[in-house]
Design an enzyme around this catalytic site. Sequence first.
Site, PDB file in Angstrom:
ATOM      1  N   ALA A 243      -6.278  12.829  35.980  1.00  0.00           N
ATOM      2  CA  ALA A 243      -7.368  12.126  35.285  1.00  0.00           C
ATOM      3  C   ALA A 243      -7.339  10.613  35.466  1.00  0.00           C
ATOM      4  O   ALA A 243      -8.149   9.920  34.850  1.00  0.00           O
ATOM      5  CB  ALA A 243      -7.445  12.481  33.795  1.00  0.00           C
ATOM      6  N   ALA A 244      -6.459  10.099  36.322  1.00  0.00           N
ATOM      7  CA  ALA A 244      -6.480   8.648  36.579  1.00  0.00           C
ATOM      8  C   ALA A 244      -7.815   8.261  37.226  1.00  0.00           C
ATOM      9  O   ALA A 244      -8.436   7.258  36.856  1.00  0.00           O
ATOM     10  CB  ALA A 244      -5.309   8.242  37.465  1.00  0.00           C
ATOM     11  N   GLY A 245      -8.258   9.067  38.185  1.00  0.00           N
ATOM     12  CA  GLY A 245      -9.552   8.791  38.832  1.00  0.00           C
ATOM     13  C   GLY A 245     -10.707   8.937  37.855  1.00  0.00           C
ATOM     14  O   GLY A 245     -11.666   8.151  37.875  1.00  0.00           O
ATOM     15  N   ASP A 246     -10.626   9.940  36.994  1.00  0.00           N
ATOM     16  CA  ASP A 246     -11.679  10.135  35.983  1.00  0.00           C
ATOM     17  C   ASP A 246     -11.726   8.945  35.026  1.00  0.00           C
ATOM     18  O   ASP A 246     -12.807   8.487  34.634  1.00  0.00           O
ATOM     19  CB  ASP A 246     -11.416  11.414  35.174  1.00  0.00           C
TER      20      ASP A 246
HETATM   21  O1  RIB Z   1      -9.526  15.163  37.525  1.00  0.00           O
HETATM   22  C1  RIB Z   1      -8.647  15.918  36.726  1.00  0.00           C
HETATM   23  C2  RIB Z   1      -9.314  17.173  36.265  1.00  0.00           C
HETATM   24  O2  RIB Z   1      -9.616  17.970  37.379  1.00  0.00           O
HETATM   25  C3  RIB Z   1      -8.477  18.036  35.363  1.00  0.00           C
HETATM   26  O3  RIB Z   1      -8.602  17.701  34.003  1.00  0.00           O
HETATM   27  C4  RIB Z   1      -8.943  19.439  35.699  1.00  0.00           C
HETATM   28  O4  RIB Z   1      -9.609  20.076  34.658  1.00  0.00           O
HETATM   29  C5  RIB Z   1      -9.835  19.291  36.918  1.00  0.00           C
HETATM   30  O5  RIB Z   1     -11.153  19.375  36.612  1.00  0.00           O
END
Ligand code: RIB
Length: 301
Positions: A243-246
């Site tokens: 989730a760093a990119g998110d």
């Molecule tokens: O980018 C990370 C995410 O990728 C995770 O939370 C997982 O659910 C996938 O969707």
Amino acid sequence: MIVTFGSINVDFVNRVERIPSPGETVLGPDYAVIPGGKGANQALAARRAGAEVALVGAVGQDPFAAIALSLLRRDGVDLSRAAAVDAPTGAAYIAVSAAGENAIVVAAGANARVVASQMDGLALGAGDTLLLQREVPEAEVVKAARAAKRAGARVILNAAPAGEVSRELLGALDVLVVNEHEVAIVAAGLGLAGGPDDLARQIDADHGVATIVTLGGEGAVGWTGGVRRSAPALPVEVVDTTAAGDTFCGAFAAAMDQGLGFTTALARAAAAGSLACATAGAQPSIPMKAAIDAVAADFLA
Ligand code: RIB
């Protein structure tokens, strides 16, 4: 307002010494069940960075749905467009190595039922942002992007998981966010060649889409209107990069939504993404605005 159109998952996270090769089994001590999904993570990151956020997506009618939505609900993401459908809640199976790297397999489940018409009536317009990824059906992503573009909203695509971006979708974008692996695939589909920085420059120049490449520990580089900007990563002890990119995408969208401008948004996004690497799990690792402010102040000085 930011509208995130994307996936909602539960993550089953197993910490292992190293990521297994094909055909190999590795043992981890236990597992954690954590809210995740690229759409949900980015919505939460934008919310925690201080924006008003609505998430358009879908979960199932199973016990995992409540887990998947728990932190979004607690932190005030508008979930009125998150449908409960007749399919299992999306699930991700994540192996995290001792070095903090991950390998992820996603079962789409309810995410495969997400449709652009769930956005009807949201009244997006100039000053609003649509934030997209690629864990819901591509045709619906394209429809959502085109509708938002027509309405005058800013459209940001995080082209993850990796894949080519059609010219139709590219034509509806204002900003493309990719990592080094993703930019190579997107660029190859457009007939472009070069290193990550130069590919971002070419996409910006040839297609008029501001393009940001995240570079892990090297920070990020972005091209917009023919101008290059870069931002360093924070020096953190990497526990888990999930989730760093998110987090980067959500923080970037929030800063743009707040009118802070591309350069500041890039720096805040890089700082937020770095902070997310210091804590385990997807949504538990996403920093609050105060934490971003605290580091970004030094960072931008
Ligand atoms: O980018 C990370 C995410 O990728 C995770 O939370 C997982 O659910 C996938 O969707």
